[in-house]
Structure formats: structure tokens, C-alpha cells
Design a protein around this motif. Sequence first.
Motif, PDB file in Angstrom:
ATOM      1  N   LYS A   1       0.820  -1.216   0.000  1.00 59.41           N
ATOM      2  CA  LYS A   1       0.000   0.000   0.000  1.00 59.41           C
ATOM      3  C   LYS A   1       0.851   1.263   0.000  1.00 59.41           C
ATOM      4  CE  LYS A   1      -3.759  -2.119  -0.361  1.00 59.41           C
ATOM      5  NZ  LYS A   1      -4.553  -1.939  -1.600  1.00 59.41           N
ATOM      6  N   ARG A   2       2.109   1.138   0.373  1.00 56.12           N
ATOM      7  CA  ARG A   2       3.016   2.292   0.353  1.00 56.12           C
ATOM      8  C   ARG A   2       3.625   2.531  -1.020  1.00 56.12           C
ATOM      9  NH1 ARG A   2       4.808   0.376   5.480  1.00 56.12           N
ATOM     10  NH2 ARG A   2       6.460  -0.782   4.457  1.00 56.12           N
ATOM     11  N   GLU A   3       3.460   1.543  -1.903  1.00 54.83           N
ATOM     12  CA  GLU A   3       4.189   1.603  -3.175  1.00 54.83           C
ATOM     13  C   GLU A   3       3.322   2.165  -4.299  1.00 54.83           C
ATOM     14  OE1 GLU A   3       7.218  -0.886  -3.793  1.00 54.83           O
ATOM     15  OE2 GLU A   3       7.006  -1.075  -5.970  1.00 54.83           O
TER      16      GLU A   3
ATOM     17  N   ALA B   1      -0.426   0.460  -4.821  1.00 51.76           N
ATOM     18  CA  ALA B   1      -1.283   0.868  -3.698  1.00 51.76           C
ATOM     19  C   ALA B   1      -2.764   0.639  -3.986  1.00 51.76           C
ATOM     20  CB  ALA B   1      -1.023   2.333  -3.363  1.00 51.76           C
TER      21      ALA B   1
END
Length: 130
Positions: free
Chosen positions: A76-78, A82
Motif C-alpha cells: 500500500k506504500r508503493e 497501492a
Amino acid sequence: MPDVSEPVAKRVLVVEDNDLNRKLFCDVLRANGFEVEPVADGEFVLDAARAFAPDLVLMDIQLPNVSGVDLIAALKRERGLADVPVLAVTAYAGKGDEDRIRDAGAADYLAKPVSIGPFMAAVRRLVPAA
Ligand code: MN
């Protein structure tokens, strides 16, 4: 020239360390027209997701050396990953665990043992028109 009337198979990254479960998930998804990429080792999840560009990530939570919850958070950070929905699969049953999994960014959650009907229903909710 590509046949544009041919639907492109939706892609599911299947993260599961248990060999039998991984094979079962992949067989069921393939039988339902999905393209699958199996990943047994959590260490390879991010690289595999970048390379495979899945429409859905099926994420076992209990993995050796790494928690599926942390992997969901990393996805989800990418940028570029995400927005890919994550369907978590876990032997945990507690409400606190479910909250933790959803807070990390999972779109839905299935408790093991997973039955085929609810499994495919959850997949189709997250990957429409598949
Ligand atoms: Mn596992």
C-alpha cells in the motif's frame, strides 16, 4: 493484430507458503479464467508484484520470516501497487486480528479453512468483470 474482442485474463498474485493451499488457490483461479503468479516466500512479494502487475493480491497472513500484514502495508506504500486490492487469508479468527489486517489496507478477509464458493465470491467482488 490482437483480437480486441478476446477478454484479457485478470491477474492474481497468490502469496501462500503452504504448498497444498497455494496449489489449490492457483488451480481454482485458473479454472475460473484467471492468470496466476504463485509466490511461496514473502521475501519475493514486492518484486513479484512489480513484475506481474496483478489485478488482485491474495495474501496469506502467516508466512515464515515476515507477516502478511507488513507485506500488505508495504504494497500500500508503493506507487503503482497501492490501488491493487488485497484479499487476506488467515487462520487467525480474532476481531483484533481482522482489524489489524484491514487497517493495513486489505480490502477483504477470509478465515481458513477457505471454502471454494466464498473464496471465488470474494475474488469476484474485488475483481469485477472477471
Ligand atoms: Mn501460511
